[in-house]
Design a protein around this motif. Structure first.
Motif, PDB file in Angstrom:
ATOM      1  N   ILE A 128       0.815  -1.074  -0.105  1.00  9.53           N
ATOM      2  CA  ILE A 128      -0.122   0.075  -0.134  1.00  9.53           C
ATOM      3  C   ILE A 128       0.894   1.452   0.085  1.00  9.53           C
ATOM      4  O   ILE A 128       0.656   2.185  -0.544  1.00  9.53           O
ATOM      5  CB  ILE A 128      -0.910   0.015   1.101  1.00  9.53           C
ATOM      6  CG1 ILE A 128      -1.868  -0.906   1.026  1.00  9.53           C
ATOM      7  CG2 ILE A 128      -1.396   1.337   1.317  1.00  9.53           C
ATOM      8  CD1 ILE A 128      -2.995  -1.156   2.192  1.00  9.53           C
ATOM      9  N   TYR A 129       1.893   1.365   0.813  1.00  9.78           N
ATOM     10  CA  TYR A 129       2.896   2.402   0.993  1.00  9.78           C
ATOM     11  C   TYR A 129       3.307   2.912  -0.363  1.00  9.78           C
ATOM     12  O   TYR A 129       3.362   3.840  -0.922  1.00  9.78           O
ATOM     13  CB  TYR A 129       3.957   2.149   1.861  1.00  9.78           C
ATOM     14  CG  TYR A 129       4.800   3.177   1.978  1.00  9.78           C
ATOM     15  CD1 TYR A 129       4.765   4.443   2.713  1.00  9.78           C
ATOM     16  CD2 TYR A 129       6.168   2.826   1.559  1.00  9.78           C
ATOM     17  CE1 TYR A 129       5.804   5.382   2.492  1.00  9.78           C
ATOM     18  CE2 TYR A 129       7.233   3.951   1.373  1.00  9.78           C
ATOM     19  CZ  TYR A 129       6.937   5.010   1.933  1.00  9.78           C
ATOM     20  OH  TYR A 129       7.975   6.064   2.100  1.00  9.78           O
ATOM     21  N   LEU A 130       3.985   1.450  -1.212  1.00  9.20           N
ATOM     22  CA  LEU A 130       4.329   1.777  -2.427  1.00  9.20           C
ATOM     23  C   LEU A 130       3.548   2.211  -3.422  1.00  9.20           C
ATOM     24  O   LEU A 130       4.104   3.256  -4.231  1.00  9.20           O
ATOM     25  CB  LEU A 130       5.353   0.313  -2.672  1.00  9.20           C
ATOM     26  CG  LEU A 130       6.411   0.065  -1.955  1.00  9.20           C
ATOM     27  CD1 LEU A 130       7.191  -1.445  -2.401  1.00  9.20           C
ATOM     28  CD2 LEU A 130       7.648   1.100  -2.023  1.00  9.20           C
ATOM     29  N   LEU A 131       2.327   1.523  -3.324  1.00  9.01           N
ATOM     30  CA  LEU A 131       1.448   1.903  -4.531  1.00  9.01           C
ATOM     31  C   LEU A 131       1.429   3.381  -4.354  1.00  9.01           C
ATOM     32  O   LEU A 131       0.743   4.179  -5.262  1.00  9.01           O
ATOM     33  CB  LEU A 131       0.185   1.169  -4.317  1.00  9.01           C
ATOM     34  CG  LEU A 131      -1.074   1.551  -5.307  1.00  9.01           C
ATOM     35  CD1 LEU A 131      -0.352   1.137  -6.686  1.00  9.01           C
ATOM     36  CD2 LEU A 131      -2.132   0.662  -4.861  1.00  9.01           C
ATOM     37  N   LYS A 132       0.923   3.960  -3.035  1.00 11.05           N
ATOM     38  CA  LYS A 132       0.658   5.351  -2.946  1.00 11.05           C
ATOM     39  C   LYS A 132       1.786   6.142  -3.285  1.00 11.05           C
ATOM     40  O   LYS A 132       1.608   7.240  -3.909  1.00 11.05           O
ATOM     41  CB  LYS A 132       0.184   5.672  -1.485  1.00 11.05           C
ATOM     42  CG  LYS A 132      -1.300   5.163  -0.787  1.00 11.05           C
ATOM     43  CD  LYS A 132      -1.585   5.433   0.468  1.00 11.05           C
ATOM     44  CE  LYS A 132      -1.792   6.889   0.390  1.00 11.05           C
ATOM     45  NZ  LYS A 132      -2.181   7.562   1.763  1.00 11.05           N
ATOM     46  N   LYS A 133       2.883   5.999  -2.931  1.00  8.27           N
ATOM     47  CA  LYS A 133       3.958   6.686  -3.235  1.00  8.27           C
ATOM     48  C   LYS A 133       4.036   6.971  -4.948  1.00  8.27           C
ATOM     49  O   LYS A 133       4.263   8.022  -5.369  1.00  8.27           O
ATOM     50  CB  LYS A 133       5.455   6.175  -2.916  1.00  8.27           C
ATOM     51  CG  LYS A 133       5.818   5.871  -1.177  1.00  8.27           C
ATOM     52  CD  LYS A 133       5.694   7.430  -0.809  1.00  8.27           C
ATOM     53  CE  LYS A 133       7.030   8.289  -1.256  1.00  8.27           C
ATOM     54  NZ  LYS A 133       7.174   9.216  -0.276  1.00  8.27           N
ATOM     55  N   LEU A 134       3.853   5.834  -5.763  1.00  8.86           N
ATOM     56  CA  LEU A 134       3.809   5.945  -7.185  1.00  8.86           C
ATOM     57  C   LEU A 134       2.668   6.741  -7.556  1.00  8.86           C
ATOM     58  O   LEU A 134       2.673   7.421  -8.430  1.00  8.86           O
ATOM     59  CB  LEU A 134       3.707   4.506  -7.652  1.00  8.86           C
ATOM     60  CG  LEU A 134       3.750   4.243  -9.451  1.00  8.86           C
ATOM     61  CD1 LEU A 134       4.989   4.756  -9.633  1.00  8.86           C
ATOM     62  CD2 LEU A 134       3.437   2.948  -9.316  1.00  8.86           C
ATOM     63  N   HIS A 135       1.568   6.601  -6.700  1.00  6.41           N
ATOM     64  CA  HIS A 135       0.313   7.476  -7.175  1.00  6.41           C
ATOM     65  C   HIS A 135       0.456   8.810  -7.103  1.00  6.41           C
ATOM     66  O   HIS A 135      -0.211   9.549  -7.524  1.00  6.41           O
ATOM     67  CB  HIS A 135      -1.018   6.993  -6.326  1.00  6.41           C
ATOM     68  CG  HIS A 135      -2.336   7.388  -6.639  1.00  6.41           C
ATOM     69  ND1 HIS A 135      -2.744   8.295  -5.822  1.00  6.41           N
ATOM     70  CD2 HIS A 135      -2.810   7.361  -7.915  1.00  6.41           C
ATOM     71  CE1 HIS A 135      -3.884   8.647  -6.449  1.00  6.41           C
ATOM     72  NE2 HIS A 135      -4.016   7.963  -7.493  1.00  6.41           N
ATOM     73  N   GLU A 136       1.564   9.074  -6.151  1.00  2.00           N
ATOM     74  CA  GLU A 136       1.637  10.818  -6.018  1.00  2.00           C
ATOM     75  C   GLU A 136       2.169  11.343  -7.340  1.00  2.00           C
ATOM     76  O   GLU A 136       2.180  12.451  -7.502  1.00  2.00           O
ATOM     77  CB  GLU A 136       2.629  10.925  -5.048  1.00  2.00           C
ATOM     78  CG  GLU A 136       2.231  10.577  -3.490  1.00  2.00           C
ATOM     79  CD  GLU A 136       3.365  10.772  -2.330  1.00  2.00           C
ATOM     80  OE1 GLU A 136       4.602  11.090  -2.781  1.00  2.00           O
ATOM     81  OE2 GLU A 136       2.977  10.452  -1.408  1.00  2.00           O
ATOM     82  N   THR A 137       2.845  10.613  -7.958  1.00  2.00           N
ATOM     83  CA  THR A 137       3.430  11.055  -9.461  1.00  2.00           C
ATOM     84  C   THR A 137       2.798  10.671 -10.661  1.00  2.00           C
ATOM     85  O   THR A 137       2.882  11.271 -11.787  1.00  2.00           O
ATOM     86  CB  THR A 137       4.955  10.843  -9.409  1.00  2.00           C
ATOM     87  OG1 THR A 137       5.069   9.320  -9.131  1.00  2.00           O
ATOM     88  CG2 THR A 137       5.680  11.283  -8.460  1.00  2.00           C
ATOM     89  N   VAL A 138       2.350   9.320 -10.515  1.00  3.14           N
ATOM     90  CA  VAL A 138       1.635   8.742 -11.821  1.00  3.14           C
ATOM     91  C   VAL A 138       0.233   8.458 -11.296  1.00  3.14           C
ATOM     92  O   VAL A 138      -0.092   7.490 -10.531  1.00  3.14           O
ATOM     93  CB  VAL A 138       2.465   7.331 -12.123  1.00  3.14           C
ATOM     94  CG1 VAL A 138       1.810   6.773 -13.481  1.00  3.14           C
ATOM     95  CG2 VAL A 138       4.022   7.909 -12.279  1.00  3.14           C
ATOM     96  N   PRO A 139      -0.791   8.898 -11.711  1.00  3.11           N
ATOM     97  CA  PRO A 139      -2.198   8.556 -11.631  1.00  3.11           C
ATOM     98  C   PRO A 139      -2.391   7.209 -12.117  1.00  3.11           C
ATOM     99  O   PRO A 139      -2.026   6.668 -12.831  1.00  3.11           O
ATOM    100  CB  PRO A 139      -3.145   9.542 -12.545  1.00  3.11           C
ATOM    101  CG  PRO A 139      -2.024  10.741 -13.187  1.00  3.11           C
ATOM    102  CD  PRO A 139      -0.584  10.135 -13.014  1.00  3.11           C
ATOM    103  N   TYR A 140      -3.214   6.441 -11.065  1.00  4.87           N
ATOM    104  CA  TYR A 140      -3.470   5.096 -11.300  1.00  4.87           C
ATOM    105  C   TYR A 140      -4.529   5.061 -12.304  1.00  4.87           C
ATOM    106  O   TYR A 140      -5.281   5.800 -12.170  1.00  4.87           O
ATOM    107  CB  TYR A 140      -4.115   4.606  -9.818  1.00  4.87           C
ATOM    108  CG  TYR A 140      -4.220   3.134 -10.111  1.00  4.87           C
ATOM    109  CD1 TYR A 140      -3.325   2.133  -9.684  1.00  4.87           C
ATOM    110  CD2 TYR A 140      -5.482   2.635 -10.218  1.00  4.87           C
ATOM    111  CE1 TYR A 140      -3.611   0.974  -9.543  1.00  4.87           C
ATOM    112  CE2 TYR A 140      -5.858   1.252 -10.149  1.00  4.87           C
ATOM    113  CZ  TYR A 140      -4.892   0.250 -10.020  1.00  4.87           C
ATOM    114  OH  TYR A 140      -5.002  -1.142 -10.044  1.00  4.87           O
TER     115      TYR A 140
END
Length: 580
Positions: free
Chosen positions: A61-73
């Motif tokens: 979850i942490y890594l997915l959220k970090k990625l979601h900060e820069t790349v829209p899911y």
């Protein structure tokens, strides 16, 4: 009832988090019309859900959220074009997790399958579809991470493990998500380990799973201190024969009369194959240690394989390089490799449990010390040396040990050794170099915070023992000279000058530690100038990576998968984590 229970178990926490968001109320009541999913609406529901998840809920979850900060899911598993077909591919991979020693339930397999059917039947709102989507992604990431880095965090689960490991990061997550859109099936296969050691353990796991169906009576233990000697009769022999037939140490052709009670040479040969494979002492009798190993359930053998499959999925943060040293504490052996080829193997003595376990670590040998002195660790002074000296006032003198207080040498007879304790130990004890020194003639230094190292020893009889977990934490090596020569720089065998230089240097090590020179070049150098043949320390220009690890099931240099005792109890901790 089953559908409702599964639904609640899977989405309970996330639904509570999501429903608390005022902006999400509309998603809870809107459902797709005849399974025609509005991508924009679903993307919005997924976005709200990801933003609502707490970072503390898990690494994925942490890594997915970090990625979601820069790349829209963008939705991966549920869309108008492919429906939920990719989820079927995902679930098939999860169901194969058992071949890797992992339970499919780690990846919420049953619940994902349940919600997939609910989605297929148009029973879910956009809010619930978003939760299905995000959880499918999290299960996918968990699977990829498990295959590439392991599911257990050794630094957390294993006290005494200090080997830095690689772990998943945002780049890893981005790569995984990117491959969902291309060839998911090929990617899921590509993340699985393909190392030959790993595949060998998987094959062994499959064999022992087959053995579990075998019916065999437990072999009764013998009376205390009794053993079955070779060429004698005993009622346990038929049971031993039947057990060895299952795992192939005996075949129908080699077994002979399976109902006989005689312990003969044929059975001894088969029994030694079993004992070699399971790390037991080879002798010409059957004792209770052998019987306990024969009685060990096949499920327990599978568990041991599973634990070591997990260990093989861990990746060290630092590369070991072309030339390196590996110490397997559980096997109590050292292996030195050159270009992935075994160059040297030897028995070693490792730390005794529970108080003096050898720490698991990775470092580099930077220095070889000849004729080392030994500064006795404070704990040994308190628990052992002071007690022995109090009983025998000649102990320190006989063992060539000197006592210092604030740098000034003291007379041992003037010290009240019975007053030494953990709270009062102001002395430094140093043992002179030489044959009586506990470190022997050669010591190998590598950086670590535990003051452990590889070293020779004056107590060489320990290397022939079956149980060699005897030291205070350092690793005693049975072939110190061969290891020292291995650590020296490589040279071209065609270069005669370099060959002679190497021969002279090896003879310097021998001569400096009390051995005779061996080579013609060394003898010539000794005749010319004996003083230059004396050296005390070798600073290695090329550091030699070393890893001290722990494997209780592994493939050896003969391509055989063998088992070892869990002498430090580490398997239990890993297995508990894998099974919970």
């Amino acid at each position: 009832m089953r559908l409702l229970f599964g639904k609640i178990c899977f989405i309970g926490l996330l639904f509570v988090v999501l429903s608390c968001k005022g902006t999400n109320k509309s998603f809870e009541t809107i459902a797709p019309d005849s399974n025609k999913i509005d991508s924009v609406l679903l993307d919005s529901a997924v976005h709200v859900l990801i933003e609502s998840l707490p970072d503390s809920a898990g690494i994925d979850i942490y890594l997915l959220k970090k990625l979601h900060e820069t790349v829209p899911y963008r939705v991966l598993w549920v869309n108008a074009r492919s429906g939920i077909a990719k989820t079927d591919t995902l679930l098939r991979s999860f169901s194969n997790a058992q071949s890797h020693g992992l339970s499919p339930e780690i990846f919420s397999t049953d619940t994902l399958a349940l919600l997939k059917e609910m989605l297929r039947n148009s029973e879910l709102s956009y809010s619930e579809i978003a939760q299905f989507e995000v959880n499918a992604t999290l299960s996918f990431l968990k699977y990829c991470r498990a295959m590439q880095f392991g599911i257990v965090e050794p630094d957390v689960v294993l006290p005494g493990n200090y080997i830095p490991r690689k772990s998943a990061d945002s780049l890893f997550v981005a790569n995984c998500l990117l491959n969902v859109r291309s060839n998911l099936s090929a990617f899921l296969k590509s993340v699985q380990p393909v190392d030959s050691n790993y595949l060998a353990l998987q094959q062994t796991r499959s064999l022992y799973l087959q053995y579990q169906d075998s019916l065999i009576d437990s072999i009764p233990l013998l009376p205390d201190k009794k053993t079955v000697k070779l060429h004698t009769h005993d009622s346990i022999i038929p049971l031993v024969i039947r057990r060895l037939l299952i795992t192939g140490e005996l075949t129908r052709e080699t077994a002979g009369d399976i109902n006989r009670t005689l312990f003969d040479e044929k059975l001894l040969k088969a029994l030694d194959k079993f004992r070699y494979k399971t790390g037991l002492y080879l002798d010409k009798e059957i004792g209770n240690n052998t019987i306990r190993a024969l009685n060990m359930s096949f499920a327990d053998y599978v568990n041991r394989v599973d634990v070591n499959l997990e260990r093989l999925r861990w990746k060290t943060a630092k590369s070991l390089g072309r030339k390196h040293i590996r110490v397997n504490v559980a096997d109590m052996t050292l292996r030195a490799f050159r270009n992935d080829t075994l160059a040297l193997k030897m028995n070693v003595v490792v730390g005794k449990a529970p108080l003096n376990k050898t720490p698991l670590l990775q470092s580099s040998v930077y220095e070889i010390v000849l004729n080392p002195t030994w500064t006795v660790p404070n704990s040994i002074v308190v628990k052992e040396i002071s007690v022995l000296q109090a009983r025998d006032t000649s102990y320190l003198r006989r063992h060539k040990m000197r006592v210092y207080y604030k740098g000034v040498e003291q007379k041992p007879d003037t010290i009240k050794w019975n007053r030494i304790s953990k709270n009062y130990q102001p002395y430094v004890i140093v043992q002179d170099s030489g044959n009586i020194n506990a470190l022997g003639r050669i010591k190998f230094n590598f950086g670590n915070r535990f003051s452990v190292y590889l070293h020779d020893t004056n107590a060489r009889s320990a290397f022939s023992r079956h149980n060699r977990a005897l030291s205070h934490g350092c690793v005693r090596v049975s072939k110190p000279y061969e290891l020292a020569f291995f650590c020296l720089p490589e040279y071209d065998l065609k270069d005669k000058k370099r060959v002679e230089q190497r021969e002279v240097f090896e003879d310097k090590i021998r001569y400096s530690t009390g051995l005779k020179v061996k080579t013609i070049s060394g003898k010539k150098a000794l005749e010319e100038d004996s003083a230059i043949m004396r050296i005390s320390k070798i600073q290695l220009r090329q550091l030699i990576p070393i890893i001290i690890e722990y494997h209780t099931c592994f493939r050896n240099e003969k391509n055989e998968v063998i088992f070892r005792d869990d002498i430090y109890g580490m398997d239990k901790s890993i297995l508990a984590y894998l099974r919970k």
